[in-house]
Design a protein around this motif. Structure first.
Motif, PDB file in Angstrom:
ATOM      1  N   ARG A 487      53.875  52.554  50.220  1.00 38.63           N
ATOM      2  CA  ARG A 487      52.577  52.439  49.897  1.00 38.63           C
ATOM      3  C   ARG A 487      52.387  52.040  48.325  1.00 38.63           C
ATOM      4  O   ARG A 487      51.619  50.960  48.016  1.00 38.63           O
ATOM      5  N   VAL A 488      52.778  52.704  47.467  1.00 38.49           N
ATOM      6  CA  VAL A 488      52.848  52.246  46.126  1.00 38.49           C
ATOM      7  C   VAL A 488      53.461  50.825  46.041  1.00 38.49           C
ATOM      8  O   VAL A 488      52.748  50.240  45.285  1.00 38.49           O
ATOM      9  N   ALA A 489      54.345  50.692  46.341  1.00 36.71           N
ATOM     10  CA  ALA A 489      55.300  49.602  46.253  1.00 36.71           C
ATOM     11  C   ALA A 489      54.337  48.319  46.730  1.00 36.71           C
ATOM     12  O   ALA A 489      53.893  47.359  45.989  1.00 36.71           O
ATOM     13  N   GLU A 490      53.712  48.463  47.748  1.00 42.69           N
ATOM     14  CA  GLU A 490      53.039  47.614  48.485  1.00 42.69           C
ATOM     15  C   GLU A 490      51.439  47.315  47.671  1.00 42.69           C
ATOM     16  O   GLU A 490      51.335  46.146  47.228  1.00 42.69           O
ATOM     17  N   HIS A 491      50.999  48.324  47.213  1.00 41.71           N
ATOM     18  CA  HIS A 491      49.867  48.052  46.283  1.00 41.71           C
ATOM     19  C   HIS A 491      50.091  47.454  44.982  1.00 41.71           C
ATOM     20  O   HIS A 491      49.543  46.459  44.518  1.00 41.71           O
ATOM     21  N   ALA A 492      51.238  47.789  44.289  1.00 45.75           N
ATOM     22  CA  ALA A 492      51.487  47.250  43.181  1.00 45.75           C
ATOM     23  C   ALA A 492      51.926  45.766  43.290  1.00 45.75           C
ATOM     24  O   ALA A 492      51.368  44.981  42.605  1.00 45.75           O
ATOM     25  N   GLU A 493      52.583  45.342  44.246  1.00 43.78           N
ATOM     26  CA  GLU A 493      53.035  43.956  44.625  1.00 43.78           C
ATOM     27  C   GLU A 493      51.623  43.242  44.853  1.00 43.78           C
ATOM     28  O   GLU A 493      51.420  42.171  44.255  1.00 43.78           O
ATOM     29  N   LYS A 494      50.844  43.749  45.491  1.00 41.51           N
ATOM     30  CA  LYS A 494      49.626  43.111  45.732  1.00 41.51           C
ATOM     31  C   LYS A 494      48.602  43.021  44.717  1.00 41.51           C
ATOM     32  O   LYS A 494      48.087  41.745  44.304  1.00 41.51           O
ATOM     33  N   LEU A 495      48.500  43.759  43.842  1.00 43.18           N
ATOM     34  CA  LEU A 495      47.776  43.823  42.661  1.00 43.18           C
ATOM     35  C   LEU A 495      48.359  42.957  41.598  1.00 43.18           C
ATOM     36  O   LEU A 495      47.703  42.134  41.035  1.00 43.18           O
ATOM     37  N   TYR A 496      49.767  42.749  41.583  1.00 42.75           N
ATOM     38  CA  TYR A 496      50.527  41.910  40.566  1.00 42.75           C
ATOM     39  C   TYR A 496      50.112  40.554  40.970  1.00 42.75           C
ATOM     40  O   TYR A 496      49.838  39.762  40.258  1.00 42.75           O
ATOM     41  N   GLN A 497      50.104  40.498  42.067  1.00 38.51           N
ATOM     42  CA  GLN A 497      49.733  38.920  42.585  1.00 38.51           C
ATOM     43  C   GLN A 497      48.351  38.669  42.407  1.00 38.51           C
ATOM     44  O   GLN A 497      47.973  37.420  41.809  1.00 38.51           O
ATOM     45  N   ALA A 498      47.473  39.466  42.878  1.00 41.32           N
ATOM     46  CA  ALA A 498      46.150  39.269  42.844  1.00 41.32           C
ATOM     47  C   ALA A 498      45.733  38.803  41.197  1.00 41.32           C
ATOM     48  O   ALA A 498      45.138  37.959  40.864  1.00 41.32           O
ATOM     49  N   LEU A 499      46.166  39.702  40.169  1.00 36.51           N
ATOM     50  CA  LEU A 499      46.010  39.617  38.763  1.00 36.51           C
ATOM     51  C   LEU A 499      46.658  38.178  38.236  1.00 36.51           C
ATOM     52  O   LEU A 499      46.220  37.590  37.383  1.00 36.51           O
ATOM     53  N   THR A 500      47.873  37.884  38.698  1.00 36.40           N
ATOM     54  CA  THR A 500      48.462  36.809  38.546  1.00 36.40           C
ATOM     55  C   THR A 500      47.597  35.713  38.651  1.00 36.40           C
ATOM     56  O   THR A 500      47.613  34.501  37.763  1.00 36.40           O
ATOM     57  N   HIS A 550      41.858  53.741  23.904  1.00 35.77           N
ATOM     58  CA  HIS A 550      41.172  54.886  24.164  1.00 35.77           C
ATOM     59  C   HIS A 550      42.010  55.864  24.954  1.00 35.77           C
ATOM     60  O   HIS A 550      42.864  55.720  25.373  1.00 35.77           O
ATOM     61  N   ASN A 551      41.585  57.185  24.564  1.00 39.37           N
ATOM     62  CA  ASN A 551      42.381  58.215  25.310  1.00 39.37           C
ATOM     63  C   ASN A 551      42.018  58.398  26.845  1.00 39.37           C
ATOM     64  O   ASN A 551      43.022  59.126  27.388  1.00 39.37           O
ATOM     65  N   ASP A 552      40.652  58.159  26.995  1.00 40.36           N
ATOM     66  CA  ASP A 552      40.359  58.604  28.362  1.00 40.36           C
ATOM     67  C   ASP A 552      40.719  57.588  29.394  1.00 40.36           C
ATOM     68  O   ASP A 552      40.918  56.311  29.323  1.00 40.36           O
ATOM     69  N   LYS A 553      41.114  58.390  30.924  1.00 45.38           N
ATOM     70  CA  LYS A 553      41.852  57.413  31.705  1.00 45.38           C
ATOM     71  C   LYS A 553      40.469  57.573  32.790  1.00 45.38           C
ATOM     72  O   LYS A 553      39.636  58.528  32.845  1.00 45.38           O
ATOM     73  N   ILE A 554      40.237  56.268  33.525  1.00 45.07           N
ATOM     74  CA  ILE A 554      39.279  56.157  34.267  1.00 45.07           C
ATOM     75  C   ILE A 554      39.716  55.914  35.782  1.00 45.07           C
ATOM     76  O   ILE A 554      40.991  55.068  35.857  1.00 45.07           O
ATOM     77  N   ASP A 555      39.149  56.561  37.112  1.00 48.53           N
ATOM     78  CA  ASP A 555      39.566  56.158  38.200  1.00 48.53           C
ATOM     79  C   ASP A 555      38.779  54.626  38.566  1.00 48.53           C
ATOM     80  O   ASP A 555      37.474  54.836  38.538  1.00 48.53           O
ATOM     81  N   VAL A 556      39.334  53.806  39.083  1.00 46.20           N
ATOM     82  CA  VAL A 556      38.909  52.572  39.246  1.00 46.20           C
ATOM     83  C   VAL A 556      39.276  52.264  40.979  1.00 46.20           C
ATOM     84  O   VAL A 556      40.373  52.345  41.701  1.00 46.20           O
ATOM     85  N   GLU A 557      38.173  51.909  41.877  1.00 40.90           N
ATOM     86  CA  GLU A 557      38.089  52.114  43.174  1.00 40.90           C
ATOM     87  C   GLU A 557      39.147  50.747  43.224  1.00 40.90           C
ATOM     88  O   GLU A 557      39.243  49.732  42.761  1.00 40.90           O
ATOM     89  N   ILE A 558      40.101  50.983  44.400  1.00 40.75           N
ATOM     90  CA  ILE A 558      41.140  49.917  44.691  1.00 40.75           C
ATOM     91  C   ILE A 558      40.523  48.534  44.808  1.00 40.75           C
ATOM     92  O   ILE A 558      41.111  47.749  44.308  1.00 40.75           O
ATOM     93  N   ASP A 559      39.463  48.407  45.508  1.00 35.98           N
ATOM     94  CA  ASP A 559      38.867  47.125  45.932  1.00 35.98           C
ATOM     95  C   ASP A 559      37.976  46.473  44.624  1.00 35.98           C
ATOM     96  O   ASP A 559      37.920  45.287  44.642  1.00 35.98           O
ATOM     97  N   ASN A 560      38.018  47.202  43.774  1.00 36.30           N
ATOM     98  CA  ASN A 560      37.042  46.827  42.528  1.00 36.30           C
ATOM     99  C   ASN A 560      38.098  46.576  41.306  1.00 36.30           C
ATOM    100  O   ASN A 560      37.445  46.182  40.183  1.00 36.30           O
ATOM    101  N   ALA A 561      39.245  46.780  41.447  1.00 36.56           N
ATOM    102  CA  ALA A 561      40.214  46.852  40.332  1.00 36.56           C
ATOM    103  C   ALA A 561      40.314  45.295  39.512  1.00 36.56           C
ATOM    104  O   ALA A 561      40.038  45.364  38.498  1.00 36.56           O
ATOM    105  N   LEU A 562      40.139  44.427  40.366  1.00 38.36           N
ATOM    106  CA  LEU A 562      40.248  43.191  39.812  1.00 38.36           C
ATOM    107  C   LEU A 562      38.854  42.586  39.195  1.00 38.36           C
ATOM    108  O   LEU A 562      38.991  42.310  38.153  1.00 38.36           O
ATOM    109  N   THR A 563      37.704  42.807  39.673  1.00 38.26           N
ATOM    110  CA  THR A 563      36.400  42.645  38.995  1.00 38.26           C
ATOM    111  C   THR A 563      36.357  43.566  37.718  1.00 38.26           C
ATOM    112  O   THR A 563      35.842  43.246  36.794  1.00 38.26           O
ATOM    113  N   PHE A 564      36.941  45.000  37.897  1.00 35.09           N
ATOM    114  CA  PHE A 564      36.689  45.640  36.855  1.00 35.09           C
ATOM    115  C   PHE A 564      37.646  45.129  35.507  1.00 35.09           C
ATOM    116  O   PHE A 564      37.213  44.966  34.390  1.00 35.09           O
TER     117      PHE A 564
END
Ligand code: ATP
Ligand code: MG
Ligand code: MG
Ligand code: MG
Length: 566
Positions: A487-500, A550-564
């Motif tokens: 699952r993690v691999a799939e998400h990472a690959e997908k995000l990598y592709q989308a961001l690129t 910054h030090n703080d970590k923020i949770d970003v909704e998966i579907d919003n990651a790109l727009t974020f």
């Protein structure tokens, strides 16, 4: 970019031979590797940053209307003979011979080559102002290469040159360049100041340096608290008494070689009476000492080798610093002062009225001075108002007091006048058909030095914090245990592709490494945005986001990651 296919080349340990933080971090973050003293290979991450700096410089140069050219790095000695610099330049010029025993040099700067080009290509006033620039490797055989690419022997410079038929036109282009430089350093996201480059030129300056402010900077710069006045206090405490002083001027007169150990030998080599080899120094002790007159030799840093047999410093009021005072105080005739009693590693521009804050001293403990100012040639018998620029002094414009900060010289612009065009006969036909000598300006930026300067200004205990404009990657994807989790691999690959696809430069850490190792590397390299993908996050519908600053970590909704990230 996948880390498994990329040369990260990060190091855990601090390299032992690096003093400056930027030098350490450039090695540790895998930006550069040393090949030999002052010579560096740019590894992939370093080169990405260097190219970004270069591109910003190029865009701003293009915006001024200057045209890019590329001149040879190897230059024929004939050109340098024409300008007179073959004999004058000193040991920073690396001279080489070809197989036919012809002389060449590796270009430390390109005034000669560009002036020759202009002489051949530009014929009429209508083609002026003619403004050209290049971004290219320079070579200077620095006496003490150090701090990594900050003071390298081979380094990348943007050098621009302008040619004009009038002073007004030169001044206009100078202003355009000044503005372009400000734009460049603003775009780079660096805290910088433009300062008058030569304190001797306080009235009507024709040269400015651009400094990135940093405590580790080699230069001291004085700012007025009450006006815009800012000037370089030439090379101050950076020079310890036993060290050599870097080339202070290219306008130097003849230089004696290190084997000249006495004033007589120097005078013989320089072919001038030894009175002319004398200079008067106004030496101020750290604070409490009276101004004193000392005798030293004109020469360049090689004279550092000069052995001192006897130390002799004599107290005298400023206005007496002349031949007469030398006679009075030492009992010696200025023409016959021998064994020379000071070891002053110094090269001085004869015309520079004030070169504040050198260090000098005898070869005797307890007789070293900092904050030394240069008086005028003793043989001329006139002494400038030489004084140290120290914090709290009244600003030369009378407005406010001076504050002294440290800076890294990253750019230098200069109204050169006709020095090269006259010597090399670069003329054009004027409006009324007469031949006129072109007036020239030159404008340098230390492209590779900027990379180090940016790090000096932007880092923390964990590594580099790149300004956005020059970050090697904008986003890092750090998947947790993706080799065990589909699952993690799939998400990472997908995000990598989308961001690129969205145009981001992404560093995708697909190594089989512990999270701690990955985080440490990403922080060390200084990637501004970091996205962590984990099983737990996916379950909650989130990725974890953190900004490098910054030090703080923020949770970003998966579907919003790109727009974020956009
Ligand atoms: P410095 O005072 O640091 O020796 P410079 O005054 O000799 O520099 P310039 O001739 O003004 O240098 O060259 C233009 C720019 O090139 C400088 O402002 C600096 O940013 C860069 N530069 C000069 N020497 C080096 C070097 N050895 N390594 C890296 N960059 C350099
Ligand atoms: Mg230099
Ligand atoms: Mg300088
Ligand atoms: Mg300079």
């Amino acid at each position: 970019m996948r880390t498994t296919q990329y040369l990260l080349a990060t190091l855990r340990e601090d390299p032992s031979d690096a003093e400056l933080i930027s030098h350490k971090l450039m090695l540790r973050a895998g930006l550069i590797r040393k090949q030999a003293s002052g010579l560096y290979t740019w590894l992939p991450t370093g080169l990405k940053v260097l190219r970004k700096v270069e591109q910003i410089v190029r865009e701003e140069m293009d915006a001024t209307g200057a045209s890019e050219v590329l001149m040879p790095m190897v230059q024929s000695a004939d050109l340098w003979e024409e300008s007179g610099r073959w004999g004058d330049f000193g040991p920073e010029l690396l001279r080489i011979k070809d197989r036919h025993h012809r002389d060449f040099c590796l270009g430390p700067t390109h005034e000669e080559v560009i002036t020759a080009m202009i002489r051949d290509e530009i014929r009429s006033y209508k083609q002026c102002p003619a403004v050209y620039y290049q971004i290219q490797s320079k070579f200077r055989d620095e006496v003490r290469p150090r701090f990594g690419v900050m003071r390298a022997r081979e380094f990348l410079m943007k050098d621009a040159y302008s040619f004009h038929t009038s002073e007004e036109s030169l001044e206009e282009t100078y202003q355009v360049m000044y503005q372009a430089y400000s734009n460049i350093f603003n775009r780079l996201g660096l805290e910088f100041r433009a300062v008058i480059a030569d304190t001797g030129a306080i009235g009507g300056s024709t040269s400015h340096e651009f400094h990135v402010l940093a405590d580790s900077g080699e230069d001291a710069i004085a700012f007025s608290t009450g006006s815009d006045y800012a000037a370089n206090v030439e090379k101050a405490e950076a020079i310890a008494p036993s060290e050599t002083v870097p080339n202070a001027s290219q306008e130097m007169e003849k230089i004696a070689t290190p084997d000249a150990k006495t004033i007589d030998q120097v005078s013989q080599q320089l072919g001038m009476p030894n009175t002319q080899c004398l200079k008067t120094l106004i030496v101020k002790g750290s604070s409490e000492t009276q101004p004193v007159v000392a005798i030293c030799l004109r020469g360049d840093h090689e004279l550092n080798e000069l052995k001192v047999e006897k130390h002799e410093l004599v107290a005298a009021p400023l206005e007496m610093a002349s031949d007469e005072i030398i006679k009075q105080t030492t009992g010696a005739n200025p023409g016959s002062i021998g064994p020379v009693n000071l070891n002053i590693p110094m090269l001085v521009d004869r015309d520079a009225a004030v070169m504040a804050d050198f260090s000098c001293g005898a070869n005797e403990d307890g007789f070293h001075f900092v904050g030394v100012n240069w008086g005028r040639d003793a043989t001329i018998g006139e002494v400038f108002d030489c004084r140290n620029i120290v914090e709290g002094d009244t600003s030369p414009d009378g407005k406010g007091t001076l504050e002294v900060k440290r800076g890294i010289e990253v750019g230098h612009i200069f109204q050169l006048g006709t020095k090269y065009s006259e010597a090399m006969k670069a003329n054009v036909l004027s409006e009324n058909g007469k031949s006129v000598t072109l007036t020239m300006g030159c404008y340098g930026i230390g492209v590779s030095r900027i990379v180090a300067a940016a790090i000096e200004q932007n880092h923390d205990d964990y590594g580099i914090i790149w300004p956005d404009a020059i970050a090697p990657f904008q986003v890092a994807i750090v998947p947790m245990n993706m080799h065990r989790s589909h699952r993690v691999a799939e998400h990472a690959e997908k995000l990598y592709q989308a961001l690129t696809e969205a145009g981001f430069e992404v560093l995708f850490d697909d190594r089989k490494e512990r999270p701690g190792v990955m985080f440490a590397d990403i922080e060390l390299i200084g990637v501004p945005h970091r996205i962590v993908i984990s099983e737990r996050g996916i379950d909650a519908g989130n990725y974890e986001y953190k900004h490098r600053r910054h030090n703080d970590k923020i949770d970003v909704e998966i579907d919003n990651a790109l727009t974020f990230l956009k």
